[in-house]
Design an enzyme around this catalytic site. Structure first.
Site, PDB file in Angstrom:
ATOM      1  N   ARG A 244       0.822  -1.214   0.000  1.00 43.86           N
ATOM      2  CA  ARG A 244       0.000   0.000   0.000  1.00 43.86           C
ATOM      3  C   ARG A 244       0.854   1.261   0.000  1.00 43.86           C
ATOM      4  O   ARG A 244       0.450   2.292  -0.549  1.00 43.86           O
ATOM      5  CB  ARG A 244      -0.951  -0.028   1.203  1.00 43.86           C
ATOM      6  CG  ARG A 244      -2.076  -1.028   1.006  1.00 43.86           C
ATOM      7  CD  ARG A 244      -2.886  -1.293   2.262  1.00 43.86           C
ATOM      8  NE  ARG A 244      -3.900  -2.317   1.989  1.00 43.86           N
ATOM      9  CZ  ARG A 244      -4.596  -2.947   2.923  1.00 43.86           C
ATOM     10  NH1 ARG A 244      -4.387  -2.681   4.200  1.00 43.86           N
ATOM     11  NH2 ARG A 244      -5.496  -3.841   2.576  1.00 43.86           N
ATOM     12  N   GLU A 364      -5.201  -3.417  -3.713  1.00 38.86           N
ATOM     13  CA  GLU A 364      -4.488  -3.446  -2.414  1.00 38.86           C
ATOM     14  C   GLU A 364      -5.316  -2.767  -1.318  1.00 38.86           C
ATOM     15  O   GLU A 364      -4.774  -2.153  -0.401  1.00 38.86           O
ATOM     16  CB  GLU A 364      -3.084  -2.854  -2.551  1.00 38.86           C
ATOM     17  CG  GLU A 364      -2.292  -3.611  -3.621  1.00 38.86           C
ATOM     18  CD  GLU A 364      -0.806  -3.609  -3.413  1.00 38.86           C
ATOM     19  OE1 GLU A 364      -0.362  -3.416  -2.293  1.00 38.86           O
ATOM     20  OE2 GLU A 364      -0.093  -3.854  -4.402  1.00 38.86           O
ATOM     21  N   SER A 367     -10.548   2.410  -1.065  1.00 43.36           N
ATOM     22  CA  SER A 367     -10.555   3.568  -0.144  1.00 43.36           C
ATOM     23  C   SER A 367     -11.445   3.267   1.069  1.00 43.36           C
ATOM     24  O   SER A 367     -11.151   3.720   2.179  1.00 43.36           O
ATOM     25  CB  SER A 367     -11.050   4.818  -0.865  1.00 43.36           C
ATOM     26  OG  SER A 367     -10.054   5.252  -1.771  1.00 43.36           O
TER      27      SER A 367
HETATM   28  N1  CAA Z   1      -0.183  -6.626   9.961  1.00 46.36           N
HETATM   29  C1  CAA Z   1      -0.145  -7.753  10.734  1.00 46.36           C
HETATM   30  N2  CAA Z   1      -1.273  -8.339  11.238  1.00 46.36           N
HETATM   31  C2  CAA Z   1      -2.453  -7.750  10.950  1.00 46.36           C
HETATM   32  C3  CAA Z   1      -2.553  -6.582  10.168  1.00 46.36           C
HETATM   33  C4  CAA Z   1      -1.350  -6.004   9.672  1.00 46.36           C
HETATM   34  N3  CAA Z   1      -1.368  -4.906   8.911  1.00 46.36           N
HETATM   35  N4  CAA Z   1      -3.863  -6.254  10.060  1.00 46.36           N
HETATM   36  C5  CAA Z   1      -4.563  -7.161  10.752  1.00 46.36           C
HETATM   37  N5  CAA Z   1      -3.706  -8.068  11.288  1.00 46.36           N
HETATM   38  C6  CAA Z   1      -4.054  -9.194  12.159  1.00 46.36           C
HETATM   39  C7  CAA Z   1      -4.883  -8.717  13.360  1.00 46.36           C
HETATM   40  O1  CAA Z   1      -4.050  -8.264  14.391  1.00 46.36           O
HETATM   41  C8  CAA Z   1      -5.652  -9.960  13.733  1.00 46.36           C
HETATM   42  O2  CAA Z   1      -4.788 -10.803  14.450  1.00 46.36           O
HETATM   43  P1  CAA Z   1      -5.279 -11.808  15.634  1.00 46.36           P
HETATM   44  O3  CAA Z   1      -5.726 -13.043  14.970  1.00 46.36           O
HETATM   45  O4  CAA Z   1      -4.074 -12.016  16.461  1.00 46.36           O
HETATM   46  O5  CAA Z   1      -6.410 -11.111  16.362  1.00 46.36           O
HETATM   47  C9  CAA Z   1      -5.900 -10.617  12.380  1.00 46.36           C
HETATM   48  O6  CAA Z   1      -4.908 -10.089  11.462  1.00 46.36           O
HETATM   49  C10 CAA Z   1      -7.278 -10.335  11.829  1.00 46.36           C
HETATM   50  O7  CAA Z   1      -7.443  -8.952  11.699  1.00 46.36           O
HETATM   51  P2  CAA Z   1      -8.879  -8.296  11.522  1.00 46.36           P
HETATM   52  O8  CAA Z   1      -9.800  -8.816  12.594  1.00 46.36           O
HETATM   53  O9  CAA Z   1      -8.679  -6.826  11.432  1.00 46.36           O
HETATM   54  O10 CAA Z   1      -9.358  -8.915  10.126  1.00 46.36           O
HETATM   55  P3  CAA Z   1     -10.665  -8.615   9.276  1.00 46.36           P
HETATM   56  O11 CAA Z   1     -11.163  -9.883   8.734  1.00 46.36           O
HETATM   57  O12 CAA Z   1     -11.601  -7.735  10.024  1.00 46.36           O
HETATM   58  O13 CAA Z   1     -10.054  -7.822   7.999  1.00 46.36           O
HETATM   59  C11 CAA Z   1      -9.299  -5.949   6.693  1.00 46.36           C
HETATM   60  C12 CAA Z   1      -9.352  -6.657   8.068  1.00 46.36           C
HETATM   61  C13 CAA Z   1      -8.375  -4.767   6.953  1.00 46.36           C
HETATM   62  C14 CAA Z   1     -10.630  -5.458   6.226  1.00 46.36           C
HETATM   63  C15 CAA Z   1      -8.651  -6.905   5.648  1.00 46.36           C
HETATM   64  O14 CAA Z   1      -9.525  -7.943   5.301  1.00 46.36           O
HETATM   65  C16 CAA Z   1      -8.238  -6.172   4.392  1.00 46.36           C
HETATM   66  O15 CAA Z   1      -7.180  -5.542   4.342  1.00 46.36           O
HETATM   67  N6  CAA Z   1      -9.048  -6.287   3.311  1.00 46.36           N
HETATM   68  C17 CAA Z   1      -8.653  -5.772   2.009  1.00 46.36           C
HETATM   69  C18 CAA Z   1      -7.978  -6.845   1.223  1.00 46.36           C
HETATM   70  C19 CAA Z   1      -7.075  -6.302   0.168  1.00 46.36           C
HETATM   71  O16 CAA Z   1      -6.420  -5.283   0.351  1.00 46.36           O
HETATM   72  N7  CAA Z   1      -6.986  -7.000  -0.928  1.00 46.36           N
HETATM   73  C20 CAA Z   1      -6.090  -6.617  -1.968  1.00 46.36           C
HETATM   74  C21 CAA Z   1      -5.687  -7.819  -2.719  1.00 46.36           C
HETATM   75  S1  CAA Z   1      -4.056  -7.803  -3.280  1.00 46.36           S
HETATM   76  C22 CAA Z   1      -4.008  -6.894  -4.656  1.00 46.36           C
HETATM   77  O17 CAA Z   1      -4.832  -6.079  -4.913  1.00 46.36           O
HETATM   78  C23 CAA Z   1      -2.782  -7.161  -5.459  1.00 46.36           C
HETATM   79  C24 CAA Z   1      -2.939  -7.309  -6.913  1.00 46.36           C
HETATM   80  O18 CAA Z   1      -2.623  -8.327  -7.495  1.00 46.36           O
HETATM   81  C25 CAA Z   1      -3.361  -6.077  -7.667  1.00 46.36           C
END
Ligand code: CAA
Length: 382
Positions: A244, A364, A367
Site C-alpha cells: 500500500r 491493495e 478507499s
Molecule cells: N499486519 C499484521 N497483522 C495484521 C494486520 C497487519 N497490517 N492487520 C490485521 N492483522 C491481524 C490482526 O491483528 C488480527 O490478528 P489476531 O488473529 O491475532 O487477532 C488478524 O490479522 C485479523 O485482523 P482483523 O480482525 O482486522 O481482520 P478482518 O477480517 O476484520 O479484515 C481488513 C481486516 C483490513 C478489512 C482486511 O480484510 C483487508 O485488508 N481487506 C482488504 C484486502 C485487500 O487489500 N486486498 C487486496 C488484494 S491484493 C491486490 O490487490 C494485489 C494485486 O494483485 C493487484
C-alpha cells in the site's frame, strides 16, 4: 525536522526519474493500446536495483531505505501505472514478504532471482467471493503426508500469467476464518496451477497482466509454507502494509504528472485572447491540485520514514494510500477537464492517467477498506 533528501536518496530519485522518463514513458501509450506488458523493462529494473529495493544486499537486494523505495515508485507512477503496478506486486507484496517471513532457505531460493528479474512474483489473495473480506477466502489447503494440496480459484492476480513464483493464500480450516489461513510459495509450473488471462478489457492498467488462476489438486511440499501454519492472514496483511505504501507513492506520481501536464498545457493554450493559465478558475484548480500533491507527498514520505525507523505504520500507510489515491483521482479528473477535448483522447497522457488511477483507488484495499483500517487504529475494536 529535516525535509531534505540525503545525497543517496537524491541519486536514487535521479536514476529513477531518468529511467521513468527515458525508457518507460515513451512506451506507455503504445503498450496501453496493445495491452502487452513491456517485459524487457523487468531485467532493466533489475540492473537498476529497483526490483527489490529494500531487501538486504545479503539476498542480492539493493539494501535501500524505505524513502528511496517510495521515490522509485513515485517516479515510475508518473510514467506508467502498469509498470509501477508490476513493481508493487513483484517487489512489495512478494519480495518484501519473503524477506519478512521466509526461512533462510526460502530467502536464498527466491530473493536473488526476484532481484534480477530472472524470476517474477505474483500474490494470490483475491477470489471471486473474497475481495475486501480477505479472511473469507475459499481456496483450501489439504494436508496429505509431507504435502499440502491446494484447490480453489483466484482472480485479478497481477503478473499471474508471467510469474514464476506465487504466494498463495489458502485455508486449512475455513471454520477458523483468518486463523485457518496459510501462505504458500508455489512455483507456477507446479502441476494443477492453471492460469489464464482475466476476461474482459480493463478500464486502465491495460498493459498489466491480470490472471485468473485455478488450483486443481495442486500439490506443494510442507517446506513451501511461508510463515506459520494458520499465520497466513498476518503474512497477507503485512505484505499489504508494504504494497500500500508503494501504491500511495505511485498515486502521488500520477497526481504530480497531472499537475505537470496541466501547468504545461494551460501556459500554452490560449482562449479569449489570453493563456488559460491566467484565468482564475483554472488557477484555483491548479492551486488545489498543487496543495493536494504536496500533502500526499508529505503523507507518503512520512509513512516511509516511519517504516525506516521500524515503527508500526499500518495506519500511516493507509492514510497515505487513501489520501494520495483520492487526490490523484481528483487531479486526473480535473486534468482531463482542463485539457478539454484533447484530454478526452489519448493524444495527451491525462486520458490514461484518468483511467489508470481508478485502479489504484481499488487494488491493495479500496478507499473504503483504508478508512476501516485507519478508524480501527483510532478507536480500537470491542
Ligand atoms: N499486519 C499484521 N497483522 C495484521 C494486520 C497487519 N497490517 N492487520 C490485521 N492483522 C491481524 C490482526 O491483528 C488480527 O490478528 P489476531 O488473529 O491475532 O487477532 C488478524 O490479522 C485479523 O485482523 P482483523 O480482525 O482486522 O481482520 P478482518 O477480517 O476484520 O479484515 C481488513 C481486516 C483490513 C478489512 C482486511 O480484510 C483487508 O485488508 N481487506 C482488504 C484486502 C485487500 O487489500 N486486498 C487486496 C488484494 S491484493 C491486490 O490487490 C494485489 C494485486 O494483485 C493487484
Amino acid at each position: 525536522m529535516d525535509f531534505n533528501l540525503t545525497p543517496e536518496q537524491q541519486a536514487v530519485q535521479q536514476r529513477a526519474r531518468q529511467f521513468a522518463q527515458e525508457e518507460v514513458a515513451p512506451l506507455a501509450r503504445e503498450t496501453d493500446e496493445s495491452g502487452v506488458f513491456p517485459l524487457h523493462l523487468v531485467r532493466r529494473m533489475g540492473e537498476l536495483g529497483f526490483l527489490t529495493p529494500t531487501v538486504p544486499t545479503t539476498y542480492a537486494g539493493s539494501g535501500m531505505d524505505h524513502l528511496s523505495f517510495a521515490l522509485i515508485y513515485e517516479e515510475l507512477g508518473q510514467a506508467d501505472s502498469s509498470v509501477r503496478g508490476f513493481l508493487a506486486v513483484h517487489g512489495s507484496l512478494v519480495a518484501n514478504c519473503i524477506n519478512d517471513w521466509g526461512t533462510e532457505q526460502q530467502k536464498r531460493q527466491y530473493l536473488p532471482y526476484l532481484a534480477t528479474g530472472e524470476m517474477i512474483g505474483c500474490y494470490c489473495l483475491t477470489e471471486p467471493n473474497a475481495g475486501s473480506d480477505a479472511a473469507s477466502i475459499e481456496t483450501t489447503a489439504r494436508e496429505d503426508g509431507d504435502d499440502y494440496v491446494l484447490n480453489g480459484e483466484k482472480i485479478w492476480i497481477t503478473n499471474g500469467n508471467i510469474a514464476h513464483i506465487a504466494i498463495v493464500f489458502a485455508s486449512i480450516d475455513r471454520e477458523q476464518r483468518h486463523r485457518g489461513i496459510c501462505a504458500f510459495l508455489v512455483p507456477t509450473d507446479t502441476p494443477g496451477f492453471i492460469r489464464e488471462k482475466m476476461p474482459g478489457k480493463e478500464l486502465g492498467h491495460r498493459s498489466s497482466d491480470h490472471a485468473h488462476i485455478t488450483f486443481d489438486e495442486c500439490r506443494v511440499p510442507k517446506s513451501a509454507l511461508l510463515g506459520e501454519v494458520g499465520g497466513g492472514f498476518k503474512v497477507a496483511m503485512s505484505a499489504l502494509d508494504h504494497g500500500r505504501l508503494g501504491v500511495a507513492a505511485g498515486a502521488l506520481g500520477v497526481a504530480q504528472a497531472c499537475l505537470d501536464a496541466c501547468i504545461d498545457f494551460t501556459r500554452k493554450r490560449r482562449q479569449f485572447g489570453k493563456r488559460i493559465a491566467d484565468m482564475q478558475m483554472i488557477q484555483a484548480t491548479l492551486a488545489d491540485m498543487a496543495a493536494d500533491v504536496q500533502a500526499a507527498r508529505l503523507l507518503v514520505y512520512h509513512a516511509a520514514w516511519m517504516k525506516q525507523q521500524g515503527l508500526p505504520t499500518t495506519k500511516e500507510t493507509s492514510m497515505a494510500k487513501l489520501f494520495a489515491t483520492e487526490a490523484a483521482v481528483k487531479a486526473a479528473s480535473e486534468a482531463v477537464l482542463i485539457h478539454g477535448g484533447r484530454g478526452y483522447s489519448n493524444e495527451f497522457p491525462v486520458e490514461r492517467y484518468y483511467r489508470d488511477i481508478k485502479g489504484l483507488q481499488i487494488y491493495e484495499g479500496t478507499s473504503h477498506i483504508q478508512r476501516i483500517v485507519i478508524a480501527r487504529e483510532l478507536v480500537g475494536r470491542e
